[in-house]
Design a protein around this motif. Structure first.
Motif, short mmCIF file in Angstrom:
data_model
loop_
_atom_site.label_atom_id
_atom_site.label_comp_id
_atom_site.label_asym_id
_atom_site.label_seq_id
_atom_site.Cartn_x
_atom_site.Cartn_y
_atom_site.Cartn_z
N SER A 3 0.83 -1.22 0.00
CA SER A 3 0.00 0.00 0.00
C SER A 3 0.86 1.27 0.00
O SER A 3 0.49 2.27 -0.58
CB SER A 3 -0.94 -0.01 1.21
N LYS A 4 2.06 1.18 0.62
CA LYS A 4 2.88 2.39 0.73
C LYS A 4 3.52 2.80 -0.60
O LYS A 4 4.10 3.88 -0.69
CB LYS A 4 3.92 2.23 1.83
N PHE A 5 3.44 1.95 -1.61
CA PHE A 5 4.05 2.32 -2.90
C PHE A 5 3.02 2.89 -3.89
O PHE A 5 3.38 3.46 -4.91
CB PHE A 5 4.73 1.11 -3.55
N LEU A 6 1.74 2.70 -3.58
CA LEU A 6 0.69 3.05 -4.56
C LEU A 6 0.75 4.52 -4.97
O LEU A 6 0.56 4.86 -6.14
CB LEU A 6 -0.70 2.72 -3.99
N HIS A 7 1.07 5.39 -3.98
CA HIS A 7 1.03 6.83 -4.25
C HIS A 7 1.98 7.26 -5.37
O HIS A 7 1.80 8.30 -5.99
CB HIS A 7 1.41 7.59 -2.96
N ILE A 8 3.01 6.43 -5.65
CA ILE A 8 4.02 6.83 -6.62
C ILE A 8 3.40 7.05 -8.01
O ILE A 8 3.80 7.95 -8.74
CB ILE A 8 5.17 5.79 -6.70
N ILE A 9 2.39 6.23 -8.36
CA ILE A 9 1.79 6.40 -9.69
C ILE A 9 0.28 6.60 -9.66
O ILE A 9 -0.33 6.95 -10.67
CB ILE A 9 2.08 5.17 -10.61
#
Lengths: 502, 593
Positions: free
Chosen positions: B209-215
């Motif tokens: 979940s913590k990587f979703l914001h990147i794209i």
């Protein structure tokens, strides 16, 4: 007349008459046995003036238990049963009635009453009296013991203890004889020397109450300096003794440029993350840096130079312009070194320096027992042509010796702006192991050369926090007991002077 | 500092041909510059976390802290290689790029221009004929995780995807598509999802979940396909299930997508140099040709060594030793750097392998010489120049004043520099005229501004100590910060050294604070003068709303207001929840420096 005075009069009059008090346990005052705790107070005071001498008598005394006292007051259970049975052979009492009259005592007493032949069973299952009158010896025995505190027959005593009617307790009393300076005259004891006594000369003849040196003295009303600030002063003093000059650190707001970029700390470095650094919303940025120097810093980050390949990334001025609360005092050191380089560029004259600073730095931490958002950093910097790693090691030994730390060793470490970087470990006798106490290193050429410092100038530096050694020194487990508005004022007041080398 | 857990038997004892006890290995690590944090086991680690540990292994695990710039030591393979060189057991391998046999063409990866807006860079390589056992497989996964968390900055800069090449078919293409128009089964799932569904699905995932914001909010998501439109990965979120690596995988395709090309190359090099160990021809890597939209192409990976020259004299004079060039070269071998000496023996010519991205400058070579020589073997010396120490005048005066105020019976306190906006303004009956520096991202919500007054901290200290006997007499001499846009302030703000003291008792003790001011001035040798006289200080009743009307005044020095004092207004006390009267003074001490 107070009790003490009454006792004093009593003792002195007996001694005057008989020459001895055999046992203060036998003394009575106003019909009651004297209180031995008051007695000893009076005796000590008289002895200190050599009016009397005394010795302690210790012995066991028998005392009644609650049940024993009940029997002494209300009679033995068997006697209670006897008296509950109506007089005359024709009259009796049923078992149930006896029980409702005496409760549990009926159960405890009826067997013994029958055995003593005081009562007998009647035809209808109840009880009738077997004798006209009885003598309650159990009651008498306990009453006797209560009065004397002792009994001659060991076996009886043992039995009564077993029945939990009596128990033994230790009592102290005293034998008193006349002292070398015996007198029946009661002297007033002075507690202090007064101005009047000095004037009248009364001090020459007055008798003084013995001073209790075991009691606490009266604390003076006083102000106090904060423990951490005292430690800070000590460190400051050490640097000054070593010939280090103080850097001007009264500037908490710093640009990312001086705090990071000038130190060759790349823009994607985790320390520059919002998780670690306080950024500002007002004022948010500053573009007032020396732009020619900014350009050189940009070059060395993005494409290298001065013998370095650089980090090879797209360096952005916008990142450098962001204002932050400085995360280390090295931001000030970098600014100072830049000024030193400028001075060298302008005059062509190189001046070696030894600098230090101790001031606040800020980290965007989640607060807990060992982390605060602000703490004090201690930093030392030496710059000269041809300084070596050996010079750094020697300088650190010199500095830490002043703190009473003799044994150091160094571990290779990584830091973006120093190469080599060394973690400093000190031997801790109490913990019986090596403890990390600070960081050190030689500033990288990518940091120094864009400033315009001569190529052969090396800069050695080290840093540590003030809080950590202070917590260890004074045994704090929670940083908030030492720093911040929640720390207790009496802690500040009682804290000893800071002697960092002890 | 990243921590790597390694199987001690596999990665330390066997390669180093020695069974260490923890103490011995700790010593070795210390000198080399890594740190044995703990000797433990999988079972112990799980038990510590309070997790089920029954069926876990008791095998000895070393938890080792690695310096943040040594990506080559983020796995057991790299640590053993480095230590083998350090202990001179075995020289580090030479890594080779080997083209496919029989003149077969290189695998190609085509880059579509749309990727430029979201994640512009991609690099790739292939490991051929690999044999992974469980230990190597776990280590392979673990290394990617460590790289993602460190150099890749939680996948923002670089994301790694690894695939079973035998399940896919080149050439590959790196594209950027609208979320709705892509669909595939993500790793270890059974259902195909489009981009939007996928984001929703992983919202609650602990790891992803913590990587979703990147794209997430981008109009197009980066995606890699094979020639049959099989999805390899949706970087930087997740790989496709189709091409996932298994223990039995023989040929591995590795792609790294990035916003920073330098770091993408470092990451790719790290993965392939570490795991080419398990190829049938160890330490060989098959290249991939990345073809850009403009037709240019680059072949990755670049495993060539870089040459760095370092002066023998520079190395010696930096460390403070006197070593021959040959000795320096020998020491560098211990640090996995092969080096030769120049003909005149004045230089060492160091060949920096692709694993050592930390070497940027000759100073990094110098450091490696110092580490190999042993920091603790260097003879200590001291800089040979004399200096006269100078104090900062404001700090010197501060210490002198602190002592005088403590002698007057006041106790020094040390509240925080950061406080809430209300504490600094509204609670003091003060209006915010924009003079305070404001924080934009505090983790602690109450830290909103840098204090412009020492008074809030003093009142908070009294509040926290209310159950102790009065009177309270406290003080602080410290910095407050003001925004200041005048051109001489490069940081658009300035510190100011203030002095604040508070007296608090059953009655306000106003005259005590007045007396303290007189005493401070006496000690500063400043005389009380009539109003308007510039040769001393005077006091003038004021309207300062922090204080009680009629019992408040400003302090003037050389005809300028330097501060104020008064009975703290009951409304202010109420805000700070203080139930007895206080009198306070706060003045700027800088005019007296």
């Amino acid at each position: 007349m107070s009790l003490r005075e009454a006792y004093t009069t009593l003792f002195l009059s007996i001694l005057d008459k008989d020459g001895e008090i055999k046992d203060t346990a036998d003394l009575k005052h106003e019909g009651k046995s004297v209180d031995q705790e008051t007695v000893i107070g009076v005796l000590k005071s008289l002895e200190s003036r050599e009016v009397i001498k005394y010795e302690t008598i210790s012995r066991e005394q028998l005392v009644l238990t609650e049940e024993g006292a009940d029997i002494a007051d209300n009679g033995s259970y068997e006697a209670r049963v006897f008296y509950a049975v109506p007089e005359g052979e024709e009259n009796g009492i049923s078992v149930a009635d006896l029980k409702s009259k005496l409760g549990q005592a009926a159960q405890f007493g009826q067997g013994r009453a029958i055995k003593n032949k005081w009562i007998k069973k009647s035809a209808n299952g109840g009880f009738t009296r077997a004798v006209e009158s009885i003598v309650d010896e159990s009651q008498n025995l306990l009453r006797d013991i209560r009065e004397k505190g002792a009994y001659h027959d060991e076996k009886v005593v043992k039995d009564l203890k077993k029945q939990k009617h009596i128990s033994a307790s230790k009592v102290t009393s005293y034998r008193v004889v006349k002292g070398d300076k015996f007198t029946t005259q009661i002297v007033k004891e002075e507690t202090d020397i007064t101005e009047e006594m000095l004037k009248s000369g009364e001090w020459k003849t007055a008798t003084f109450k013995k001073y209790n040196f075991n009691a606490a003295g009266v604390q003076p009303r006083s102000g106090a300096l904060h423990p951490l600030m005292k430690v800070r002063e000590e460190y400051r003093q050490i640097f000054l003794e070593l010939g280090f000059s103080e850097m001007p650190t009264a500037q908490y707001v710093e640009s990312s440029f001086w705090n990071f970029d000038a130190l060759f700390q790349p823009q994607q470095h985790p320390a520059r993350d919002a998780h670690d650094t306080f950024f500002l919303s007002d004022p948010a940025t500053s573009d007032r840096m020396p732009m020619d120097y900014v350009e050189r810093v940009k070059q060395v980050h993005s494409v290298g130079g001065y013998g370095s390949i650089g980090y090879g990334y797209d360096w952005k001025i916008a990142e450098a312009e962001k204002l932050v609360l400085r995360t280390h005092t090295t931001a000030v050191s970098s600014n100072m070194l830049y000024k030193l380089a400028k001075e060298f560029q302008e005059t062509g004259e190189w001046k070696p320096v030894k600098w230090f600073s101790i001031d606040k730095v800020f980290r965007n931490e989640t607060l807990d027992a060992t982390h605060l958002a602000e703490f004090h950093q201690i930093e030392g910097v030496v710059a000269d042509r041809g300084l070596t790693l050996g010079d750094l090691i020697g300088t650190l030994h010199g500095f830490f010796k002043k703190l009473g730390i003799q044994k150091l060793r160094f571990k290779p470490a990584y830091n973006p702006y120093t190469e080599p970087s060394m973690e400093i470990f000190a031997w801790h006798d109490g913990l019986n192991k090596w403890v990390e106490i600070g960081n050190s290193g030689m500033f990288r050429p990518e940091m120094l050369l864009p400033m315009g410092l001569p190529e052969d100038v090396a800069v050695i530096a080290w840093g540590l926090s003030t809080e950590r050694p202070t917590m260890i020194k004074y045994g704090y487990n929670n940083i908030r007991d030492l720093v911040g508005h929640k720390c207790r004022l009496d802690m500040v007041n009682r804290n000893p002077i800071a002697r960092v080398d002890k | 500092m990243p921590t790597v857990n390694v199987d001690a038997e596999r990665y330390v004892f066997k390669p180093l041909k020695k069974t260490f006890d923890a103490k011995e290995f700790e010593e070795l690590c210390f000198e080399f510059g890594i740190e044995l944090e703990e000797a433990t086991s999988e079972r112990e680690m799980a038990a510590k976390e309070g997790e089920k540990a029954d069926d876990l292994s008791d095998k000895l695990v070393y938890k080792i802290d690695i310096p943040a710039n040594r990506y080559d030591m983020l796995c057991g393979e790299g640590i053993s290689r480095a230590l083998k060189a350090y202990l001179q057991i075995e020289k580090p391998p030479v890594y080779k790029v080997v083209h496919p046999v029989n003149g077969k063409a290189l695998e190609k990866l085509y880059v579509k221009p749309e990727t430029g807006a979201i994640r512009p860079h991609v690099v790739a390589a292939i490991l051929r004929d690999v044999t992974l056992d469980q230990g190597a497989y776990d280590s392979f996964i673990e290394l990617q995780d460590k790289l993602h968390n460190n150099i890749c900055r939680k996948r923002t800069l670089v994301a790694i995807g690894t695939h079973d090449l035998d399940t896919i078919q080149g050439p590959f293409s790196y594209e950027a598509l609208p979320p709705k128009s892509l669909k595939f089964i993500p790793l270890n799932q059974s259902k195909a999802m489009d981009g939007e569904e996928l984001m929703k699905f992983y919202e609650t995932d602990r790891k992803l979940s913590k990587f979703l914001h990147i794209i997430r909010d981008a109009p197009r998501y980066p995606i890699i396909f094979d020639s049959k439109r099989t999805v390899l990965s949706l970087p930087p979120i997740i790989n496709g299930d189709h091409s996932k690596i298994k223990l039995s995988t023989k040929n591995i395709f590795i792609e790294c997508t990035a916003t920073d090309l330098t770091k993408a190359k470092i990451v790719l090099n790290t993965v392939v140099t570490m795991f080419s160990q398990y190829c049938s021809k160890p330490f060989t890597v098959e290249p991939v040709e990345v073809v850009h939209a403009d037709g240019t192409s680059v072949v990755y990976p670049d495993l060539s060594s870089r040459t760095v020259e370092a002066d023998v004299n520079y190395i010696n004079r930096s460390i403070g030793v006197n070593l021959e060039a040959d000795k320096i070269a020998e020491l560098l071998e211990k640090m996995s750097l092969s080096a030769q000496t120049s003909e005149d023996h004045k230089k060492v010519i160091v060949s920096v392998p692709p694993t050592r991205s930390d070497i940027l400058h000759a100073c990094d070579v110098m450091e490696d010489v110092a580490v190999a020589y042993g920091f603790n073997n260097i003879v200590e010396t001291t800089p040979k120049f004399g200096t006269v120490a100078v104090q900062q005048p404001v700090n010197k005066l501060t210490d002198q004043l602190r002592r005088e105020i403590a002698l007057a019976g006041y106790t020094e306190v040390l509240p925080f520099t950061l406080c809430s906006h209300d504490e600094n303004f509204a609670w003091l009956n003060k209006e915010d005229k924009g003079e305070a520096v404001k924080l934009s991202n505090p983790k602690t919500v109450e830290y909103e501004v840098v204090r412009t007054s020492l008074l809030p901290g003093m009142l908070k200290t009294i509040n926290a100590n209310q159950h102790y006997p009065r009177p309270f007499k406290i003080f602080e001499v410290s910095d407050v910060v003001f925004k200041d846009d005048r051109s001489e302030y490069e940081r658009r703000s300035r510190n100011q050294r203030n002095l604040c003291a508070v007296y608090s008792n059953n009655a306000s003790g106003f005259e005590n604070i007045h007396g303290l001011l007189d005493r401070i001035m006496m000690k500063l040798d400043v005389k009380l003068v009539p109003h308007g006289d510039a040769n001393g200080y005077y006091i003038k009743e004021s309207e300062n709303a922090t204080f009680f009307p009629g019992r408040r005044a400003d302090v003037y020095y050389q005809n300028e207001v330097i501060g104020s004092f008064g009975i703290v207004h009951p409304n202010v006390l109420e805000k700070y929840e203080i139930s007895f009267p206080c009198t306070a003074i706060e003045i700027n001490v800088e005019p007296f420096v």
